[in-house]
Design a protein around this motif. Sequence first.
Motif, PDB file in Angstrom:
ATOM      1  N   VAL A 241       0.845  -1.191   0.000  1.00 24.57           N
ATOM      2  CA  VAL A 241       0.000   0.000   0.000  1.00 24.57           C
ATOM      3  C   VAL A 241       0.881   1.242   0.000  1.00 24.57           C
ATOM      4  O   VAL A 241       1.833   1.330   0.772  1.00 24.57           O
ATOM      5  CB  VAL A 241      -0.914   0.032   1.251  1.00 24.57           C
ATOM      6  CG1 VAL A 241      -1.805   1.273   1.237  1.00 24.57           C
ATOM      7  CG2 VAL A 241      -1.752  -1.236   1.340  1.00 24.57           C
ATOM      8  N   LEU A 242       0.534   2.179  -0.859  1.00 26.62           N
ATOM      9  CA  LEU A 242       1.237   3.464  -0.875  1.00 26.62           C
ATOM     10  C   LEU A 242       0.195   4.566  -0.705  1.00 26.62           C
ATOM     11  O   LEU A 242      -0.731   4.683  -1.500  1.00 26.62           O
ATOM     12  CB  LEU A 242       1.987   3.636  -2.201  1.00 26.62           C
ATOM     13  CG  LEU A 242       2.758   4.949  -2.359  1.00 26.62           C
ATOM     14  CD1 LEU A 242       3.935   5.011  -1.382  1.00 26.62           C
ATOM     15  CD2 LEU A 242       3.269   5.108  -3.789  1.00 26.62           C
ATOM     16  N   CYS A 243       0.324   5.337   0.371  1.00 32.59           N
ATOM     17  CA  CYS A 243      -0.657   6.388   0.645  1.00 32.59           C
ATOM     18  C   CYS A 243      -0.052   7.764   0.425  1.00 32.59           C
ATOM     19  O   CYS A 243       1.043   8.057   0.907  1.00 32.59           O
ATOM     20  CB  CYS A 243      -1.128   6.327   2.100  1.00 32.59           C
ATOM     21  SG  CYS A 243      -2.124   4.886   2.463  1.00 32.59           S
ATOM     22  N   GLY A 244      -0.796   8.628  -0.273  1.00 27.15           N
ATOM     23  CA  GLY A 244      -0.353  10.000  -0.505  1.00 27.15           C
ATOM     24  C   GLY A 244      -0.893  10.957   0.552  1.00 27.15           C
ATOM     25  O   GLY A 244      -1.495  10.534   1.545  1.00 27.15           O
ATOM     26  N   GLU A 245      -0.702  12.243   0.320  1.00 25.03           N
ATOM     27  CA  GLU A 245      -1.123  13.297   1.249  1.00 25.03           C
ATOM     28  C   GLU A 245      -2.609  13.192   1.600  1.00 25.03           C
ATOM     29  O   GLU A 245      -3.446  12.979   0.723  1.00 25.03           O
ATOM     30  CB  GLU A 245      -0.932  14.681   0.586  1.00 25.03           C
ATOM     31  CG  GLU A 245       0.489  15.102   0.322  1.00 25.03           C
ATOM     32  CD  GLU A 245       1.197  15.598   1.573  1.00 25.03           C
ATOM     33  OE1 GLU A 245       0.515  16.173   2.449  1.00 25.03           O
ATOM     34  OE2 GLU A 245       2.419  15.391   1.669  1.00 25.03           O
ATOM     35  N   ASP A 270       3.350   7.924   2.650  1.00 23.12           N
ATOM     36  CA  ASP A 270       4.251   8.857   1.996  1.00 23.12           C
ATOM     37  C   ASP A 270       3.602  10.229   1.866  1.00 23.12           C
ATOM     38  O   ASP A 270       3.609  10.820   0.794  1.00 23.12           O
ATOM     39  CB  ASP A 270       4.626   8.289   0.613  1.00 23.12           C
ATOM     40  CG  ASP A 270       5.897   8.922   0.081  1.00 23.12           C
ATOM     41  OD1 ASP A 270       6.661   9.474   0.886  1.00 23.12           O
ATOM     42  OD2 ASP A 270       6.100   8.889  -1.141  1.00 23.12           O
ATOM     43  N   GLY A 271       3.030  10.708   2.956  1.00 26.83           N
ATOM     44  CA  GLY A 271       2.400  12.014   2.932  1.00 26.83           C
ATOM     45  C   GLY A 271       2.036  12.424   4.341  1.00 26.83           C
ATOM     46  O   GLY A 271       2.179  11.635   5.276  1.00 26.83           O
ATOM     47  N   SER A 272       1.602  13.669   4.479  1.00 27.60           N
ATOM     48  CA  SER A 272       1.188  14.157   5.794  1.00 27.60           C
ATOM     49  C   SER A 272      -0.316  14.038   5.942  1.00 27.60           C
ATOM     50  O   SER A 272      -1.038  13.871   4.967  1.00 27.60           O
ATOM     51  CB  SER A 272       1.626  15.613   5.964  1.00 27.60           C
ATOM     52  OG  SER A 272       3.028  15.657   6.047  1.00 27.60           O
ATOM     53  N   GLU A 273      -0.743  14.104   7.181  1.00 23.37           N
ATOM     54  CA  GLU A 273      -2.176  14.073   7.519  1.00 23.37           C
ATOM     55  C   GLU A 273      -2.901  12.858   6.949  1.00 23.37           C
ATOM     56  O   GLU A 273      -4.040  12.943   6.513  1.00 23.37           O
ATOM     57  CB  GLU A 273      -2.846  15.378   7.090  1.00 23.37           C
ATOM     58  CG  GLU A 273      -2.344  16.560   7.904  1.00 23.37           C
ATOM     59  CD  GLU A 273      -2.891  17.889   7.420  1.00 23.37           C
ATOM     60  OE1 GLU A 273      -4.121  17.991   7.342  1.00 23.37           O
ATOM     61  OE2 GLU A 273      -2.092  18.775   7.114  1.00 23.37           O
ATOM     62  N   ALA A 299       6.829   7.905   6.538  1.00 24.62           N
ATOM     63  CA  ALA A 299       7.937   8.573   5.859  1.00 24.62           C
ATOM     64  C   ALA A 299       7.857  10.093   5.973  1.00 24.62           C
ATOM     65  O   ALA A 299       8.846  10.780   5.794  1.00 24.62           O
ATOM     66  CB  ALA A 299       7.958   8.163   4.393  1.00 24.62           C
ATOM     67  N   LYS A 300       6.664  10.615   6.271  1.00 20.45           N
ATOM     68  CA  LYS A 300       6.468  12.071   6.327  1.00 20.45           C
ATOM     69  C   LYS A 300       5.807  12.455   7.654  1.00 20.45           C
ATOM     70  O   LYS A 300       5.211  11.611   8.307  1.00 20.45           O
ATOM     71  CB  LYS A 300       5.564  12.503   5.153  1.00 20.45           C
ATOM     72  CG  LYS A 300       6.126  12.155   3.767  1.00 20.45           C
ATOM     73  CD  LYS A 300       6.761  13.374   3.104  1.00 20.45           C
ATOM     74  CE  LYS A 300       7.559  12.998   1.852  1.00 20.45           C
ATOM     75  NZ  LYS A 300       6.702  12.705   0.704  1.00 20.45           N
TER      76      LYS A 300
END
Lengths: 436, 253, 485
Positions: A241-245, A270-273, A299-300
């Motif tokens: 799984v790769l999650c963005g902002e 791989d993002g904030s919030e 990571a963020k």
Amino acid sequence: MPNDMAHDNPLLKAFGAAALDGAPEWFGKVTEAGAARFAELGLPTNRTEAWKYTSLRSLGGVEFSPPAKGAETVDIPRDRIAGIEGIEIVLVNGRLDESRLDLDRLPAGLLVTPLADALQYKDGVTMHALQDESAIDGLPLAALSTAGITGGVLIEIAKDADIAKPIHIISIGTGNTAFAPRNVIWVGPNAKATVVESHVGEGGYFSNSVTHVTVENEAVFHHYKLQNESREAYHVAMTHVLCGEKTVYDNFALSCGAKLARNEIRSKLDGSEILYAVNGVYMAAANQHLDNTTFIEHAKPNSESREIYKGVLDENGRGVFQGKILVQRPAQKTDGYQMNRALLLSRKAEIDSKPELEIYADDVKCSHGATVGELDAEQLFYLKARGISEHDARNMLIEAYLRDALDEIRVDKVARAFGEKISDWLAERIAREDAA
Amino acid sequence: MALLEIKNLHASLEEEGKEILKGIDLTIQPGEVHAIMGPNGSGKSTLSYVLAGRDGYEVTEGSVTFDGKDLLDLEADERANEGLFLAFQYPVEIPGVPSMTFLREALNSKRKYNGQEELDAMQFLKLVREKAKSLEMGDDMLKRAVNVGFSGGEKKRNEILQMAVLEPKLCVLDETDSGLDIDALKIVADGVNALRDQGRSMLVITHYQRLLNYIQPDHVHVMAYGKIQKSGGKELALELEEKGYADFTGKAA
Amino acid sequence: MAATVETIEQVEQLGTEKYKYGFVTDIESEMAPKGLSEEVIRFISAKKEEPEWMLEWRLKAYEHFKTMEEPDWAKVEYAPIDLSDIYYYAAPKMKERPKSLDEVDPELLKTYEKLGIPLKEQEVLAGVVAVDAVFDSVSVATTYRKKLAEYGVIFCSISEAIQEHPELVKKYLGSVVPYSDNYFATLNCAVFTDGSFVYIPKGVRCPMELSTYFRINAENTGQFERTLIVAEEGSYVSYLEGCTAPQRDENQLHAAVVELVAMKDAEIKYSTVQNWYPGDETGAGGIYNFVTKRGACRGDNSKISWTQVETGSAVTWKYPSCILQGDNSVGEFYSVAITNNAQQADTGTKMIHIGKNTKSTIISKGISAGKADNTYRGLVKILPGAENARNYTQCDSLLIGDQCGAHTVPYIESRNPTARVEHEATTSKISEDQLFYCAQRGLSEEDAVSIIVNGFCKEVMKELPMEFAVEAQKLIGISLEGSVG
């Protein structure tokens, strides 16, 4: 463990023989890389730290055959899959049953492409996912799966789309086939969708799947899985799984089938919030070995992850939980929580739990816990004091304990459908007790 | 000589660069009690933090002289040892550290700073008991870890007791009345009054007038938008109670 | 609480002094030939005038050792150890072991004086603590032997015990940590040089704290100490161990084995303040502290309690464990591990529940600063027969600065439905608010950190015997010097 003999490994042969027809050249390289990586890593045993509690040594001696060349159509065992009304995608022995796929009736914003077709797109999501070497690095079973991908789908949710109806992937295994489904899911920016997987079948087959999930910025993705395989089957599943902002990702796995199962989820936040959750319930009975392994990488900065697993182990059932949270140096203000609770219901049952934190940022809130034990003696006494028999009281408490976990599922109809499976399992247990 | 002299003080948040104090002028003579009143967000607490030397604020202009020394040149612990005491609005918890140990450590830091002999455990215990008694407080809180599990009232009383033991020259009370019921408020005010003597000055920061019923100020200042907008005697506090801060903010506070 | 204040005072007195135990004693040593071989093992055994059975055991271990590989599962990284470049035996030259303290080389006495360890019986801790002083490979003095003998307590070096109490050593040595146990323990079995032996007879409550002080002095020397403590039925002993080494650029290996045996109703309390030289800020030098410590609660109602304050060493690899065999037996592990600069620690415990109603408690406080990595690794294992076993584990990590790491790796294995295991872990930092509050009350930043960290470790520190608590609190402050600001 490096294994020179691995190329001759019957498993690799069973998987390797299943290659997809008409695939482009780059795909051939991907499967070769998978075979090479598996040959190098070998079948994991308990000497491999990541497989400490789940040795696959015994698998080496089991004979599997590759699935039929073309697609098969079999009856869907409705009572075993999750009872939800959804957009159904059916895989039989890892091959997509296109006859059951009505691509014209999909809601707007949802695109489903058979993997074989998706492979033809250059530089697409599928190629990107399949060529990602980190998806097989140090992961022997994912490598083995890559060596012999049998089929699957690419699911794309368009930007801003909101797909209300769950997408239901039904994987059916038969006989002693070894198959390696590969699904690629892409949830576009600000999109919303729910995918439910049901894994069922009959026989001593071996399902070794890999799923790639990409959740683009501000998307919301609910991802649920029912592992209700045949009790003779082997089930190994890897989900990347790769999650963005500002994404919401919520995973729940209910595991009750298979002789040996490992549900592994590796996620990169791989993002904030980001609001990330990975939860589950596992219920093992005679001769079952159920493993849940998760890896969450923050990571963020400023994201939150929650993880709650609950298990019951009956007869000589064995449960394994391994959860790791990695907080990278830049990931300040991470909020991470992880918990595994297990109940042993029998003298022969066993639970092995390894919750792990690896933290390189100082301004974080991370905690984890694990409990192992039996039912609360006071609650039990309270029920008995109200005239309920020990037998009934225990089962009531077990059910309450398990159902409580369903609160983590954010889609009500899925929670209800999974609740039915918990009831089925308990009914079976009570029947066993009554027979004894 | 004035004890505290603030001239044209400008200060900003270090991270955001946002200016909070926009030119404060304030002079406190020894023994005087000043009250600063103002609506939320006026910069009152920032003033107390800048005076005490908290990280995260940048003084961009102006000067602060404390007892003849350049206060802004000193580290936070040096300012404390020079005799500036800040009674916190929200005293922080320090798990595992007994209040007694903490306070003795603080007192001995100050004594050492001033070239005095440090107190041993027995001498210190005697001193604390005396102070607690004079403030009509029990010393039971001192056995517990610093502020851990204290009620709001206990936290504030603990601050006052620390003040009594450390005998500062200037006490800055930052919203000491917040979160207190009337009984606790009275105990705290009695403590402050007991400590109010010639030579010890006070700067009482508050949103409400009610604390000033118990602690009678010599001077009252109204602060808004990072500046002192008006100064006067204690009657100014009563005026504010009646009218609110509308005159200074353009809206009812 | 008074102790904490004293801690701070002492820290202040020390100023910026970094490692005050880093001096070298100028004393002539006798060494075995460099390197590991059967000859060296025979040399050590001959030096110690050991009986044949002891030599055979050592050689058996050595044979096994040759088949083993260095473990790599711990979260520590270090340059490979060249076992052929180590002296396995180094001893201050003396004609024969001194019969009384008056005969001990004054240079050695001075060394211990400098370290604050009383070897003269009339000194500060007189009557409270008996000390066995181990210098490189030999025990140079043991105090209060006579007084202890009146109670039937044996407290001597292991070398003497092999000669004077062979039946006891034969019975218990290797009974908790077998010669084949693990790479470093097996190496220790082959080449161990000295250490302490304690025997508390049935029903005796040892009248004073027993303590061993380990000192590495010679260059290129490994210290392989071996400690064995046996507490017979209904007895009690509290044992303390301390360790320091000179400041050197090279790494030195310390591979110890400690075995504890508690019989029915017996209790052993084992405390360690580990302050081996940690190396400098860049990670050069320091001790590799690879230690196997294990206790067996053999009898019903027995109890073994480990308390450790680990502040030194470049690399620490250490898991003091309890095998809870007897019904109702109790195992405890209280640990503070501080790593600063380039230090690495991988430490924790194993609690193996075998008997019924066995109980274990694990409290671990890990503090990381600088570029250090600190890992808690622990195993709680409940075997099928451990009815109603209970474990409670709490692991808290504190990070100081954003270049360090804190890791928690618990293993929980249960095979009994009536057992209960609870594990909790948290990670936090010293908040800016806490530091400002302390500063506003006049504390310097270093004092503030020291007091806050001591508070964080309080649950563990209170388990230390009084005599060691002050020293340990002081150490916490010193170890974290330069970690903030």
